[in-house]
Design an enzyme around this catalytic site. Sequence first.
Site, PDB file in Angstrom:
ATOM      1  N   SER A 108      42.972  46.742  38.554  1.00  0.00           N
ATOM      2  CA  SER A 108      42.972  46.475  36.964  1.00  0.00           C
ATOM      3  C   SER A 108      42.860  47.255  35.747  1.00  0.00           C
ATOM      4  O   SER A 108      42.842  48.593  35.940  1.00  0.00           O
ATOM      5  CB  SER A 108      42.168  45.231  36.305  1.00  0.00           C
ATOM      6  OG  SER A 108      41.742  45.186  35.023  1.00  0.00           O
TER       7      SER A 108
ATOM      8  N   TYR B   1      32.669  44.237  35.784  1.00  0.00           N
ATOM      9  CA  TYR B   1      34.054  43.817  36.207  1.00  0.00           C
ATOM     10  C   TYR B   1      34.461  45.043  36.604  1.00  0.00           C
ATOM     11  O   TYR B   1      35.582  45.293  37.321  1.00  0.00           O
ATOM     12  CB  TYR B   1      35.043  43.047  35.111  1.00  0.00           C
ATOM     13  CG  TYR B   1      36.326  43.327  35.071  1.00  0.00           C
ATOM     14  CD1 TYR B   1      36.389  41.734  35.493  1.00  0.00           C
ATOM     15  CD2 TYR B   1      37.060  43.949  34.664  1.00  0.00           C
ATOM     16  CE1 TYR B   1      37.895  41.257  35.654  1.00  0.00           C
ATOM     17  CE2 TYR B   1      38.591  42.840  34.845  1.00  0.00           C
ATOM     18  CZ  TYR B   1      39.062  41.827  35.394  1.00  0.00           C
ATOM     19  OH  TYR B   1      40.245  41.916  35.684  1.00  0.00           O
TER      20      TYR B   1
HETATM   21  N1  LIG Z   1      44.544  37.936  33.453  1.00  0.00           N
HETATM   22  C1  LIG Z   1      44.235  39.351  33.220  1.00  0.00           C
HETATM   23  O1  LIG Z   1      44.467  40.192  31.905  1.00  0.00           O
HETATM   24  C2  LIG Z   1      44.179  40.527  33.920  1.00  0.00           C
HETATM   25  C3  LIG Z   1      43.744  41.969  34.291  1.00  0.00           C
HETATM   26  C4  LIG Z   1      44.091  42.318  34.919  1.00  0.00           C
HETATM   27  C5  LIG Z   1      43.355  42.019  35.957  1.00  0.00           C
HETATM   28  N2  LIG Z   1      43.742  41.127  36.474  1.00  0.00           N
HETATM   29  C6  LIG Z   1      42.673  40.256  37.196  1.00  0.00           C
HETATM   30  O2  LIG Z   1      44.215  39.634  37.998  1.00  0.00           O
HETATM   31  C7  LIG Z   1      43.762  38.661  39.080  1.00  0.00           C
HETATM   32  C8  LIG Z   1      43.996  37.075  38.771  1.00  0.00           C
HETATM   33  O3  LIG Z   1      44.170  36.915  37.484  1.00  0.00           O
HETATM   34  P1  LIG Z   1      44.016  35.847  36.470  1.00  0.00           P
HETATM   35  O4  LIG Z   1      44.757  36.227  35.571  1.00  0.00           O
HETATM   36  O5  LIG Z   1      45.173  35.194  36.851  1.00  0.00           O
HETATM   37  O6  LIG Z   1      43.118  34.437  36.868  1.00  0.00           O
HETATM   38  P2  LIG Z   1      42.362  33.248  36.954  1.00  0.00           P
HETATM   39  O7  LIG Z   1      41.232  32.621  36.149  1.00  0.00           O
HETATM   40  O8  LIG Z   1      43.831  32.640  36.182  1.00  0.00           O
HETATM   41  O9  LIG Z   1      42.607  33.053  38.748  1.00  0.00           O
HETATM   42  C9  LIG Z   1      41.315  33.561  39.278  1.00  0.00           C
HETATM   43  C10 LIG Z   1      42.003  32.888  40.516  1.00  0.00           C
HETATM   44  O10 LIG Z   1      41.033  33.287  41.994  1.00  0.00           O
HETATM   45  C11 LIG Z   1      40.299  31.873  42.070  1.00  0.00           C
HETATM   46  N3  LIG Z   1      38.939  32.394  42.500  1.00  0.00           N
HETATM   47  C12 LIG Z   1      38.089  33.029  42.309  1.00  0.00           C
HETATM   48  N4  LIG Z   1      36.718  32.730  42.854  1.00  0.00           N
HETATM   49  C13 LIG Z   1      37.221  33.444  44.192  1.00  0.00           C
HETATM   50  C14 LIG Z   1      36.612  32.701  45.719  1.00  0.00           C
HETATM   51  N5  LIG Z   1      35.367  33.394  45.805  1.00  0.00           N
HETATM   52  N6  LIG Z   1      37.396  32.726  46.661  1.00  0.00           N
HETATM   53  C15 LIG Z   1      38.918  32.806  46.463  1.00  0.00           C
HETATM   54  N7  LIG Z   1      39.537  32.795  45.166  1.00  0.00           N
HETATM   55  C16 LIG Z   1      38.683  32.749  44.158  1.00  0.00           C
HETATM   56  C17 LIG Z   1      40.566  31.155  41.168  1.00  0.00           C
HETATM   57  O11 LIG Z   1      40.023  29.877  42.086  1.00  0.00           O
HETATM   58  C18 LIG Z   1      41.296  31.083  40.876  1.00  0.00           C
HETATM   59  O12 LIG Z   1      42.591  30.389  41.060  1.00  0.00           O
HETATM   60  C19 LIG Z   1      41.948  39.136  38.977  1.00  0.00           C
HETATM   61  O13 LIG Z   1      41.388  39.545  40.172  1.00  0.00           O
HETATM   62  C20 LIG Z   1      41.982  39.309  37.962  1.00  0.00           C
HETATM   63  O14 LIG Z   1      40.610  40.501  38.030  1.00  0.00           O
HETATM   64  C21 LIG Z   1      43.874  39.881  35.145  1.00  0.00           C
END
Ligand SMILES: NC(=O)c1ccc[n+]([C@@H]2O[C@H](COP(=O)([O-])OP(=O)(O)OC[C@H]3O[C@@H](n4cnc5c(N)ncnc54)[C@H](O)[C@@H]3O)[C@@H](O)[C@H]2O)c1
Length: 256
Positions: free
Chosen positions: A142, A155
Site C-alpha cells: 500500500s 495498517y
Molecule cells: N482499497 C484501497 O484503497 C487499498 C489501498 C491500498 C492497499 N489496499 C490493499 O489491497 C488489498 C485488498 O483490499 P480491498 O480494498 O480489495 O479490500 P476488501 O475489503 O474489499 O477485500 C479484502 C478481502 O480480504 C478478505 N480477507 C480478510 N481477512 C482475511 C483472512 N484472514 N484470510 C483470508 N481472506 C481474508 C476479505 O474477506 C475480503 O474478501 C488489501 O491488502 C488492502 O490493504 C487497498
Amino acid sequence: MGELDGRIAIITGGGRGIGFGIAQRLCKAGASVVIAELDDEAGKKAVAELESTGLNASYQPIDVRDPVSVERAVESTLQAHEQIDILINNAGLVSIGPTEEYSIDDWSKQTDVMLSGVFYCMQAVGRSMLKVGKGVILNISSIGGFGAWPLRASYNSSKAGVISLTENIGCEWARRGVRVVSVAPGVTRTQLFQQVVNSGDASEEKFNQRTPMNRVGEVDEIASVVQFLVSDRASYITATTVTVDGGWVAWGNLPV
Ligand SMILES: NC(=O)c1ccc[n+]([C@@H]2O[C@H](COP(=O)([O-])OP(=O)(O)OC[C@H]3O[C@@H](n4cnc5c(N)ncnc54)[C@H](O)[C@@H]3O)[C@@H](O)[C@H]2O)c1
C-alpha cells in the site's frame, strides 16, 4: 492464446475488491484461479461469477492468520492442480484509530492478516515453487507502507513490512527461479475504501485532492499492473514494489 495459459494462481482475499479484479484479469489471460477466502459467501459468489463467463476458477477456504489453515489450503490446491505458479497475497482489512486508545485485538488482527499472513503464505507456497525452481509471488502492499499517516500505525507498519518481506525474500529466492514483487495501490474504490469514507476519516473529495491525478483509482487499474508483473513480460523484475497510486507517494511535500 492467453499469456497465462496453463498457469495456476492462488489469490488470498479473492472474493471481492482488488483480489476479485485480479482474479478476473488472470482468468481472462488463461490462468486457472483459486479464490482463497475467509468469507465463504464472497468466495463462492466470486467463483460462480467467473465460471458463468466460461472462466476457470475454484474456491478454497482459508484464514491467512492461521498457519495450519494456510498449509491445508496449499496442500489441497496442490492435490487438485499439482503445482502453483502464481501466489497473490491480497487479503486485508483496515481499522483506524488513535494509537493511545488502539486495542491490542485490532493491532493483532491487522498484523496477523497483513504481515504474518503474507509470510505464512509465502513460506507454504514458496516451498513448492522452490522444488520446481519457478514461480511468482505478488504481495499487495500500500501507499501506507511509505512514510507516515497518523491513526494508521498498525495498517502502515504491516504494509511497510510487506515491502520489506518482498525485498528480503525476493533476493533470497532470486537465484532459485522464484520472483517476488509487490504492488502498492493508492486509494482504490472498493468496500475497504468505502469503510474508511463511512468512518468519517476522509471523504472521496479529500482523497482526490491529495492525489496528483485528482481522483481515486479503480480496481482494474491495479489488476492490470498485477497481470503484467506476474507474466513473463516482467521476467527481470524481482524484490521490488511498484506504486500504482496516481502520483500519491511522489507528492511528499504537500502545499501548505
Ligand atoms: N482499497 C484501497 O484503497 C487499498 C489501498 C491500498 C492497499 N489496499 C490493499 O489491497 C488489498 C485488498 O483490499 P480491498 O480494498 O480489495 O479490500 P476488501 O475489503 O474489499 O477485500 C479484502 C478481502 O480480504 C478478505 N480477507 C480478510 N481477512 C482475511 C483472512 N484472514 N484470510 C483470508 N481472506 C481474508 C476479505 O474477506 C475480503 O474478501 C488489501 O491488502 C488492502 O490493504 C487497498
